[in-house]
Design an enzyme around this catalytic site. Structure first.
Site, PDB file in Angstrom:
ATOM      1  N   ALA A 169       0.811  -1.284   0.109  1.00  0.00           N
ATOM      2  CA  ALA A 169      -0.140  -0.125   0.035  1.00  0.00           C
ATOM      3  C   ALA A 169       0.850   1.056   0.098  1.00  0.00           C
ATOM      4  CB  ALA A 169      -0.842  -0.006   1.306  1.00  0.00           C
ATOM      5  N   ALA A 225       0.318   5.314   0.629  1.00  0.00           N
ATOM      6  CA  ALA A 225      -0.540   6.332   1.134  1.00  0.00           C
ATOM      7  C   ALA A 225      -0.024   7.605   1.180  1.00  0.00           C
ATOM      8  CB  ALA A 225      -1.194   5.889   2.604  1.00  0.00           C
ATOM      9  N   SER A 226      -0.671   8.625   1.824  1.00  0.00           N
ATOM     10  CA  SER A 226      -0.370   9.998   1.361  1.00  0.00           C
ATOM     11  C   SER A 226       0.816  10.483   2.267  1.00  0.00           C
ATOM     12  CB  SER A 226      -1.407  10.918   1.615  1.00  0.00           C
ATOM     13  OG  SER A 226      -1.815  10.788   2.914  1.00  0.00           O
ATOM     14  N   GLN A 262       4.352   4.272   3.293  1.00  0.00           N
ATOM     15  CA  GLN A 262       4.111   3.133   2.488  1.00  0.00           C
ATOM     16  C   GLN A 262       4.240   1.796   3.408  1.00  0.00           C
ATOM     17  OE1 GLN A 262       5.784   4.324  -1.826  1.00  0.00           O
ATOM     18  NE2 GLN A 262       7.066   2.618  -0.943  1.00  0.00           N
ATOM     19  N   VAL A 263       3.502   0.764   3.033  1.00  0.00           N
ATOM     20  CA  VAL A 263       3.531  -0.522   3.819  1.00  0.00           C
ATOM     21  C   VAL A 263       4.081  -1.620   3.325  1.00  0.00           C
ATOM     22  CG1 VAL A 263       1.874  -1.922   5.195  1.00  0.00           C
ATOM     23  CG2 VAL A 263       1.368   0.408   5.031  1.00  0.00           C
ATOM     24  N   LYS A 307       5.526  -0.228   8.445  1.00  0.00           N
ATOM     25  CA  LYS A 307       4.956   1.223   7.725  1.00  0.00           C
ATOM     26  C   LYS A 307       5.929   2.197   7.840  1.00  0.00           C
ATOM     27  CE  LYS A 307       0.513   2.297   8.819  1.00  0.00           C
ATOM     28  NZ  LYS A 307      -0.463   3.379   9.436  1.00  0.00           N
ATOM     29  N   ASP A 325     -12.327   5.683  12.857  1.00  0.00           N
ATOM     30  CA  ASP A 325     -12.170   5.563  11.460  1.00  0.00           C
ATOM     31  C   ASP A 325     -12.674   3.959  11.165  1.00  0.00           C
ATOM     32  OD1 ASP A 325     -12.139   6.382   9.032  1.00  0.00           O
ATOM     33  OD2 ASP A 325     -10.084   6.062   8.591  1.00  0.00           O
TER      34      ASP A 325
END
Length: 554
Positions: free
Chosen positions: A130, A132-133, A136-137, A151, A285
Site C-alpha cells: 500500500a 498512502a499520502s 508506505q506499507v 509502515k 475511523d
C-alpha cells in the site's frame, strides 16, 4: 493576507489548482493576485461545468496533496458545518500518490532504528502492499517467525505538510471574514486539524493508541488487536503484527466462507459501545477497509491513527439529551445546549424551540425498522447549521463514527435497524449506571463537588463584598424575568445562610471539644456532641437544598 515568500512556489501550485476547479473567487477574497498574476484564468471545461461544488472541492483536495486530503477527511466529520452533498464527496477522498523507492524506505528505516532491514527481518517484500499520502506499507517476517507489516513514512513529507499548514493558517482568518454570517471559527478548526495531522506524522502516537486498544480487548474473544513491536517503532517507522483475514469491505468473500455476516455486524456494534461506554476512547475511523474479519466470531481493527475521546461529563450531558428527546422535552434540550456553551446569545429561542419540537415529533412515531441514524444525524446537523450551533469536536467525531458503523452494518446485514444500536445502547447504559463501582465513583464526585462549592463560598463572598466596597459591581440585565431572578436570589440566600450556620456549628463544636474543661463537666461534652449532630442535619439539609435547586432549574 500575509504571504511567506519561502513558500511562494507552493502558493502558486495551490492557486493554480483553485482556479482550475472554478474557485478563482477565493484568489480575489484572499487578496493573492500578486502571487497568481502569472496563472492564466481559463474558462471551465465541459466536465467541470457538470460537477457539483462537492465534487470540485474533492478533486481539488486530491490534487493539492496529502495535507488537503487529510483536511478533507477530517472536515467530512463536520456535518454541523457543511451540507450533505459536500460531506459525501469529502468522505470519498482517497490518497492518490505514487510509490517511492524501496531503497529510500530502507535508508529511512536504518536512520530511524539504527538497524539494517536484513538485521531485523528474515524476509522483507520489496514491493509495497500500500502507498498512502503519509507512508508506505511492506510485508515482512521477523527472525522469530512472526509475520509483520512495516509502515515507513515518506521522505520530506513532514516539511511539505508543515509548509501547507503555514499557508492554511495564514488564510484561516480570511475565511472567518468571508463567512461572517456563520459562527464557525475556521482558525479553531484548523488548530484541531493541525494537532491531528502532526500526531499522524508521529507513528509513536499510533503505536500508543494500538497498545491502548490491545488492553481494552485483551480478554475479548470477539475482537483481536494486532501486537505492536515497540523495539522497532519510531516516529517514522511502525512495525505491527500482520493480520491475516478478509477485509470487511470484501463481503462476497466473507459470504463465500459461510461466515455469519449478521453476527459480525453485531460484534462491530458491541465493540464500539464497549469502547465508548467503558473507556470513553474509540476507533474513529471504522470504515470497512480498516476492519478485518478473522472468522464468524472475531474481527480485528487496524490503523489506529484516528481515535476519538468522550469525557464523562460530555457523555453524561449527551445521555441526558437523549432521554430528554425521548420525553419530547424541547426546553430541557435547549437548557443542555446552553449548559454545554455551544449556543450564541443572539439565537432566536422561540424559533429554536418550535423547530426542535417539530423534529422530535417527526421522528417520535416512526417505526424503529424505518429509522436511519444517518438520516437522523443529517437532520440534526442541518438544524445546528441553521442556528449556528457548533457541536464539540468529540461529539461530531462520535456521530461520524456511528454513521460509518451503521453503513457498514447494513452492508453486512440488510435487516440491520436502529433498534440493534438502541438495544446495545440501553444494555451498556444500564449495566454501567447500576454498576456498584460507577455508583461509588459518581457519589464520590458529587460529594467532592459539594465540598469544593462550600469551600469556595466564603472566598466568593469576600470578593463580592470587596467589589461592592470599591463600587466595582456592574450588572448587565438582558431579557431576565424578575420572578425567576427573585427565585434564584432566594435560593442563593438560603444556601449561603445554611452554609454560614453549618460553618459556625462546626467551628463552635470543635472549639468546645478542644476546651480543657470538657473532662470536668459532662454537659460541655453533651453540648459539643449536640453541636456536631445539628451540624450534620444542617449539612444534610444543605445538600438536599442544592440538589433540589438544580433539579428545579432543569
Amino acid at each position: 493576507m500575509k504571504i511567506s515568500y519561502k513558500n511562494i512556489k507552493r502558493y502558486r501550485e495551490i492557486l493554480h489548482i483553485l482556479i482550475k476547479y472554478g474557485f478563482s473567487f477565493a484568489v480575489e477574497k484572499l487578496n493573492m493576485e500578486q502571487v497568481a498574476y502569472k496563472i492564466p484564468i481559463t474558462r471551465p471545461n465541459e466536465e467541470l461545468k457538470h460537477m457539483s461544488t462537492g465534487e470540485r472541492i474533492r478533486k481539488a483536495f486530491e490534487e493539492l496533496g496529502p495535507t488537503y486530503v487529510k483536511l478533507g477527511q477530517i472536515l467530512s466529520t463536520r456535518s454541523d458545518i457543511f451540507d450533505q452533498d459536500v460531506i459525501d464527496e469529502l468522505s470519498n477522498l482517497r490518497d492518490n500518490v505514487e510509490e517511492f523507492s524501496t531503497d529510500i524506505a530502507r535508508a529511512i528505516f536504518t536512520t530511524e532504528t539504527g538497524l539494517e532491514i536484513d538485521e531485523v527481518f528474515k524476509e522483507f517484500n520489496n514491493k509495497p502492499i500500500a502507498a498512502a499520502s503519509i507512508g508506505q506499507v511492506y510485508e515482512a517476517k521477523l527472525y522469530s517467525g512472526e509475520d509483520v507489516i512495516v509502515k515507513i513514512q515518506r521522505p520530506n513529507i513532514e516539511q511539505t505538510i508543515k509548509s501547507d499548514l503555514e499557508i492554511l493558517q495564514s488564510g484561516a482568518s480570511i475565511l472567518n471574514d468571508i463567512a461572517k454570517d456563520n459562527e464557525t471559527n475556521f482558525e479553531n478548526i484548523l488548530e484541531e486539524f493541525k494537532i491531528q495531522l502532526l500526531r499522524e506524522l508521529d507513528y509513536n502516537f499510533e503505536a500508543i493508541n494500538a497498545i491502548k486498544f490491545y488492553e481494552i480487548f485483551r480478554d475479548s474473544e470477539d475482537v483481536y488487536i494486532p501486537k505492536i513491536y515497540s523495539e522497532y517503532t519510531t516516529k517514522r517507522v511502525l512495525v505491527m503484527e500482520r493480520i491475516i483475514g478478509v477485509k470487511l469491505s470484501d463481503i462476497s468473500t466473507i459470504k463465500s466462507f459461510g461466515w455469519d455476516t449478521e453476527k459480525i455486524s453485531e460484534i462491530g456494534v458491541k465493540s464500539l459501545f464497549k469502547q465508548v461506554f467503558e473507556y470513553g476512547f474509540f476507533h474513529a475511523d471504522p470504515h470497512p477497509g480498516n476492519i478485518f474479519v478473522l472468522n464468524s466470531n472475531c474481527i480485528s481493527y487496524i490503523d489506529f491513527g484516528m481515535v476519538g475521546i468522550v469525557d464523562k461529563k460530555t457523555f453524561s450531558t449527551l445521555n441526558r439529551m437523549v432521554l430528554a428527546a425521548v420525553e419530547k422535552n424541547a426546553d430541557k434540550i435547549i437548557y443542555l445546549l446552553e449548559e454545554m456553551g455551544i449556543t450564541n446569545q443572539s439565537i432566536d429561542k422561540e424559533s429554536l424551540r418550535l423547530d426542535l419540537l417539530y423534529l422530535l415529533h417527526y421522528y417520535y412515531d416512526i417505526p424503529l425498522e424505518k429509522i436511519s441514524l444517518t438520516n437522523i444525524f443529517n437532520e440534526i446537523f442541518r438544524f445546528f447549521r441553521k442556528y449556528n450551533i457548533t457541536m464539540p469536536t468529540e461529539l461530531t467525531t462520535l456521530a461520524k463514527t456511528i454513521i460509518t458503523l451503521e453503513g457498514t452494518a447494513r452492508e453486512l446485514n440488510p435487516n440491520f435497524t436502529v433498534y440493534s444500536i438502541g438495544q446495545e445502547f440501553i444494555n451498556y447504559y444500564y449495566s454501567n449506571i447500576f454498576n456498584s463501582k460507577y455508583i461509588f465513583e459518581r457519589s464520590k464526585n458529587s460529594v467532592e463537588e459539594i465540598y469544593f462549592d462550600l469551600k469556595n463560598i466564603p472566598k466568593q463572598l469576600r470578593v463580592i463584598l470587596k467589589n461592592i466596597e470599591k463600587n466595582n459591581i456592574k450588572i448587565h440585565i438582558d431579557d431576565i424575568k424578575a420572578p425567576k431572578l427573585e427565585e434564584q436570589l432566594s435560593d442563593l440566600t438560603t444556601n449561603i445562610s445554611l452554609s454560614l450556620v453549618l460553618a459556625s456549628l462546626v467551628v463552635g463544636s470543635s472549639l468546645i471539644i478542644a476546651s480543657p474543661n470538657i473532662e470536668q463537666n459532662i454537659w460541655i461534652r453533651y453540648l459539643a456532641i449536640a453541636g456536631f449532630s445539628v451540624s450534620f442535619l444542617v449539612g444534610l439539609v444543605l445538600v438536599i437544598t442544592i440538589f433540589k435547586t438544580k433539579y428545579k432549574r432543569k
